[in-house]
Motif scaffolding. Structure first.
Motif, PDB file in Angstrom:
ATOM      1  N   ILE A 164       0.862  -1.174   0.000  1.00 56.60           N
ATOM      2  CA  ILE A 164       0.000   0.000   0.000  1.00 56.60           C
ATOM      3  C   ILE A 164       0.899   1.225   0.000  1.00 56.60           C
ATOM      4  O   ILE A 164       1.902   1.282   0.705  1.00 56.60           O
ATOM      5  CB  ILE A 164      -1.004   0.010   1.171  1.00 56.60           C
ATOM      6  CG1 ILE A 164      -0.315  -0.240   2.522  1.00 56.60           C
ATOM      7  CG2 ILE A 164      -2.108  -0.999   0.938  1.00 56.60           C
ATOM      8  CD1 ILE A 164      -1.263  -0.121   3.725  1.00 56.60           C
ATOM      9  N   LYS A 165       0.554   2.187  -0.836  1.00 63.51           N
ATOM     10  CA  LYS A 165       1.399   3.344  -1.119  1.00 63.51           C
ATOM     11  C   LYS A 165       0.627   4.619  -0.800  1.00 63.51           C
ATOM     12  O   LYS A 165      -0.570   4.708  -1.091  1.00 63.51           O
ATOM     13  CB  LYS A 165       1.818   3.293  -2.592  1.00 63.51           C
ATOM     14  CG  LYS A 165       2.623   4.477  -3.104  1.00 63.51           C
ATOM     15  CD  LYS A 165       3.012   4.231  -4.565  1.00 63.51           C
ATOM     16  CE  LYS A 165       3.660   5.452  -5.205  1.00 63.51           C
ATOM     17  NZ  LYS A 165       4.008   5.217  -6.637  1.00 63.51           N
ATOM     18  N   THR A 166       1.290   5.597  -0.250  1.00 64.26           N
ATOM     19  CA  THR A 166       0.584   6.801   0.194  1.00 64.26           C
ATOM     20  C   THR A 166       0.033   7.627  -0.950  1.00 64.26           C
ATOM     21  O   THR A 166      -1.139   8.007  -0.952  1.00 64.26           O
ATOM     22  CB  THR A 166       1.501   7.706   1.035  1.00 64.26           C
ATOM     23  OG1 THR A 166       2.628   8.114   0.246  1.00 64.26           O
ATOM     24  CG2 THR A 166       1.959   7.022   2.304  1.00 64.26           C
ATOM     25  N   ALA A 179      -0.142   9.762   7.960  1.00 70.25           N
ATOM     26  CA  ALA A 179      -0.740   8.741   7.094  1.00 70.25           C
ATOM     27  C   ALA A 179       0.039   7.434   7.186  1.00 70.25           C
ATOM     28  O   ALA A 179      -0.550   6.342   7.215  1.00 70.25           O
ATOM     29  CB  ALA A 179      -0.787   9.234   5.657  1.00 70.25           C
ATOM     30  N   ALA A 180       1.360   7.551   7.242  1.00 66.85           N
ATOM     31  CA  ALA A 180       2.197   6.351   7.349  1.00 66.85           C
ATOM     32  C   ALA A 180       1.863   5.566   8.610  1.00 66.85           C
ATOM     33  O   ALA A 180       1.788   4.325   8.570  1.00 66.85           O
ATOM     34  CB  ALA A 180       3.668   6.748   7.349  1.00 66.85           C
ATOM     35  N   GLU A 181       1.645   6.255   9.708  1.00 69.80           N
ATOM     36  CA  GLU A 181       1.327   5.561  10.959  1.00 69.80           C
ATOM     37  C   GLU A 181       0.020   4.789  10.846  1.00 69.80           C
ATOM     38  O   GLU A 181      -0.079   3.640  11.291  1.00 69.80           O
ATOM     39  CB  GLU A 181       1.248   6.569  12.109  1.00 69.80           C
ATOM     40  CG  GLU A 181       1.002   5.917  13.459  1.00 69.80           C
ATOM     41  CD  GLU A 181       1.095   6.891  14.615  1.00 69.80           C
ATOM     42  OE1 GLU A 181       0.943   6.433  15.766  1.00 69.80           O
ATOM     43  OE2 GLU A 181       1.304   8.095  14.369  1.00 69.80           O
ATOM     44  N   ILE A 182      -0.969   5.402  10.221  1.00 70.11           N
ATOM     45  CA  ILE A 182      -2.251   4.717  10.039  1.00 70.11           C
ATOM     46  C   ILE A 182      -2.065   3.467   9.186  1.00 70.11           C
ATOM     47  O   ILE A 182      -2.538   2.368   9.531  1.00 70.11           O
ATOM     48  CB  ILE A 182      -3.268   5.666   9.369  1.00 70.11           C
ATOM     49  CG1 ILE A 182      -3.600   6.836  10.296  1.00 70.11           C
ATOM     50  CG2 ILE A 182      -4.552   4.896   9.003  1.00 70.11           C
ATOM     51  CD1 ILE A 182      -4.344   7.965   9.607  1.00 70.11           C
ATOM     52  N   MET A 183      -1.369   3.619   8.072  1.00 70.94           N
ATOM     53  CA  MET A 183      -1.204   2.511   7.131  1.00 70.94           C
ATOM     54  C   MET A 183      -0.378   1.376   7.727  1.00 70.94           C
ATOM     55  O   MET A 183      -0.701   0.195   7.568  1.00 70.94           O
ATOM     56  CB  MET A 183      -0.584   3.028   5.842  1.00 70.94           C
ATOM     57  CG  MET A 183      -1.509   3.988   5.097  1.00 70.94           C
ATOM     58  SD  MET A 183      -0.688   4.939   3.791  1.00 70.94           S
ATOM     59  CE  MET A 183      -0.410   3.657   2.557  1.00 70.94           C
ATOM     60  N   LEU A 184       0.681   1.718   8.434  1.00 71.21           N
ATOM     61  CA  LEU A 184       1.502   0.686   9.065  1.00 71.21           C
ATOM     62  C   LEU A 184       0.730  -0.038  10.170  1.00 71.21           C
ATOM     63  O   LEU A 184       0.881  -1.253  10.353  1.00 71.21           O
ATOM     64  CB  LEU A 184       2.780   1.305   9.624  1.00 71.21           C
ATOM     65  CG  LEU A 184       3.827   1.697   8.579  1.00 71.21           C
ATOM     66  CD1 LEU A 184       4.894   2.603   9.191  1.00 71.21           C
ATOM     67  CD2 LEU A 184       4.492   0.456   7.964  1.00 71.21           C
ATOM     68  N   ASN A 185      -0.094   0.698  10.894  1.00 75.55           N
ATOM     69  CA  ASN A 185      -0.905   0.044  11.926  1.00 75.55           C
ATOM     70  C   ASN A 185      -1.885  -0.944  11.307  1.00 75.55           C
ATOM     71  O   ASN A 185      -2.133  -2.021  11.868  1.00 75.55           O
ATOM     72  CB  ASN A 185      -1.649   1.082  12.769  1.00 75.55           C
ATOM     73  CG  ASN A 185      -0.821   1.592  13.928  1.00 75.55           C
ATOM     74  OD1 ASN A 185      -0.098   0.821  14.562  1.00 75.55           O
ATOM     75  ND2 ASN A 185      -0.895   2.880  14.212  1.00 75.55           N
ATOM     76  N   VAL A 186      -2.453  -0.607  10.151  1.00 75.74           N
ATOM     77  CA  VAL A 186      -3.335  -1.550   9.464  1.00 75.74           C
ATOM     78  C   VAL A 186      -2.544  -2.790   9.044  1.00 75.74           C
ATOM     79  O   VAL A 186      -3.014  -3.926   9.196  1.00 75.74           O
ATOM     80  CB  VAL A 186      -4.019  -0.897   8.249  1.00 75.74           C
ATOM     81  CG1 VAL A 186      -4.802  -1.946   7.455  1.00 75.74           C
ATOM     82  CG2 VAL A 186      -4.945   0.221   8.691  1.00 75.74           C
ATOM     83  N   LEU A 187      -1.339  -2.581   8.523  1.00 69.14           N
ATOM     84  CA  LEU A 187      -0.495  -3.726   8.155  1.00 69.14           C
ATOM     85  C   LEU A 187      -0.218  -4.611   9.367  1.00 69.14           C
ATOM     86  O   LEU A 187      -0.264  -5.842   9.276  1.00 69.14           O
ATOM     87  CB  LEU A 187       0.816  -3.247   7.546  1.00 69.14           C
ATOM     88  CG  LEU A 187       0.740  -2.623   6.154  1.00 69.14           C
ATOM     89  CD1 LEU A 187       2.114  -2.129   5.718  1.00 69.14           C
ATOM     90  CD2 LEU A 187       0.209  -3.615   5.137  1.00 69.14           C
ATOM     91  N   ALA A 214      13.003   9.304   9.508  1.00 70.52           N
ATOM     92  CA  ALA A 214      11.741   9.415  10.235  1.00 70.52           C
ATOM     93  C   ALA A 214      10.791   8.275   9.862  1.00 70.52           C
ATOM     94  O   ALA A 214      10.141   7.671  10.733  1.00 70.52           O
ATOM     95  CB  ALA A 214      11.092  10.765   9.947  1.00 70.52           C
ATOM     96  N   TYR A 215      10.720   7.949   8.577  1.00 68.99           N
ATOM     97  CA  TYR A 215       9.846   6.844   8.142  1.00 68.99           C
ATOM     98  C   TYR A 215      10.398   5.490   8.565  1.00 68.99           C
ATOM     99  O   TYR A 215       9.632   4.596   8.972  1.00 68.99           O
ATOM    100  CB  TYR A 215       9.645   6.895   6.627  1.00 68.99           C
ATOM    101  CG  TYR A 215       8.702   7.985   6.194  1.00 68.99           C
ATOM    102  CD1 TYR A 215       7.320   7.798   6.227  1.00 68.99           C
ATOM    103  CD2 TYR A 215       9.181   9.224   5.777  1.00 68.99           C
ATOM    104  CE1 TYR A 215       6.447   8.802   5.843  1.00 68.99           C
ATOM    105  CE2 TYR A 215       8.322  10.236   5.394  1.00 68.99           C
ATOM    106  CZ  TYR A 215       6.949  10.020   5.428  1.00 68.99           C
ATOM    107  OH  TYR A 215       6.086  11.032   5.055  1.00 68.99           O
ATOM    108  N   LEU A 216      11.695   5.320   8.486  1.00 71.10           N
ATOM    109  CA  LEU A 216      12.295   4.053   8.908  1.00 71.10           C
ATOM    110  C   LEU A 216      12.123   3.841  10.406  1.00 71.10           C
ATOM    111  O   LEU A 216      11.822   2.725  10.849  1.00 71.10           O
ATOM    112  CB  LEU A 216      13.771   4.025   8.523  1.00 71.10           C
ATOM    113  CG  LEU A 216      14.063   3.944   7.025  1.00 71.10           C
ATOM    114  CD1 LEU A 216      15.550   4.163   6.761  1.00 71.10           C
ATOM    115  CD2 LEU A 216      13.601   2.612   6.451  1.00 71.10           C
ATOM    116  N   ASP A 217      12.314   4.892  11.174  1.00 69.74           N
ATOM    117  CA  ASP A 217      12.132   4.781  12.627  1.00 69.74           C
ATOM    118  C   ASP A 217      10.688   4.389  12.963  1.00 69.74           C
ATOM    119  O   ASP A 217      10.444   3.565  13.858  1.00 69.74           O
ATOM    120  CB  ASP A 217      12.475   6.103  13.310  1.00 69.74           C
ATOM    121  CG  ASP A 217      13.965   6.375  13.374  1.00 69.74           C
ATOM    122  OD1 ASP A 217      14.758   5.457  13.072  1.00 69.74           O
ATOM    123  OD2 ASP A 217      14.348   7.522  13.714  1.00 69.74           O
TER     124      ASP A 217
END
Length: 259
Positions: A164-166, A179-187, A214-217
């Motif tokens: 899934i891509k932003t 948005a990344a936090e939401i998507m990663l939590n769904v994953l 920041a995204y890797l962390d």
């Protein structure tokens, strides 16, 4: 970051980049340059991401390379002509694409037409033979509502997305950490029930090593220290590679290129 920390982030990031040229004025000469940049003395990016009309050229240039070819369909509008999108997908795979980045019909989805969005993603998924992969672009900056981003992520995964891509990089707000936090939590929530690995790709506006870190962390925190790899995590970017090479070589400068 210290120079050593910067170098570590840069080395980690290099193999996660989908090196992108989705400029409206892209030419065959630009594709040659993009392919040449995809491999350097420090290693290779994961993939190049280009328009469908350049797939055959890129496939010829990359035939002895590990660098994969990603292309975009239904891009950037996220339109509703599903038959045309499916045909575009089939042609892209036939031409040599390894990965299809589909813009989901996010406007229809945001208007409440969940079933239409599900159907388009499923039909595109069915048109992609293994081992080619499907990335679904949610266009989170346009969806805006965290609940819609969460639901769009669930739908894309349920309909067979490999990633899934932003974002497309073509709207006012592209990748964000929220948005990344939401998507990663769904994953994280769906990983056990799906019994398969689904990845994440932030795209648009990621240009510096600080951005990448920041995204890797965030991914490390939410998914675990050993989750991030080219099979699970990509950066969609054009200018990030310059920052990565500078970081590996110990320079401070970072690219100012736009996505």
């Amino acid at each position: 970051m210290t120079s050593e920390a910067m170098k570590a982030v840069a080395k980690r990031t290099l193999g996660l980049i989908d090196l992108t040229n989705l400029n409206d004025d892209c030419t065959p000469s630009d594709i040659e340059k993009l392919v040449a940049r995809a491999t350097c003395e420090h290693g290779s990016v994961a993939a190049i991401c280009i328009y469908p009309q350049f797939i055959k050229q890129a496939a010829e240039l990359l035939k002895s390379s590990p660098v994969r070819i990603a292309t975009v369909v239904n891009f950037p509008q996220g339109g509703e002509d599903t038959l045309a999108v499916v045909e575009q997908t089939r042609q892209a795979v036939a031409d040599g694409a390894d990965e299809i980045d589909l813009v989901m019909p996010y406007k229809a989805f945001a208007a409440g037409r969940r079933g239409f969005a599900e159907d388009q993603i499923k039909k595109v998924r069915d048109a992609i033979p293994a081992p080619a992969q499907l990335k679904v672009i949610l266009e989170t900056g346009e969806l805006k509502d965290p609940r819609l981003i969460h639901l769009a992520s669930e739908i894309a995964i349920a309909q067979g997305a490999d990633f899934i891509k932003t974002s497309t990089g073509k709207v006012a707000v592209n990748a964000t950490l929220d948005a990344a936090e939401i998507m990663l939590n769904v994953l994280r929530e769906t990983s056990v029930e799906n019994h398969r690995q689904v990845g994440f790709k932030p795209a648009g506006g990621i240009r510096s090593l600080d951005d990448a870190k920041a995204y890797l962390d965030l991914a490390d925190e939410l998914m675990g220290q050993n989750w991030v790899s080219a099979a699970t995590f990509r950066f969609g970017a054009s200018g990030l590679l310059d920052a990565v090479i500078s970081g590996i070589e110990g320079h401070e400068e970072e690219s100012k290129e736009a996505y």
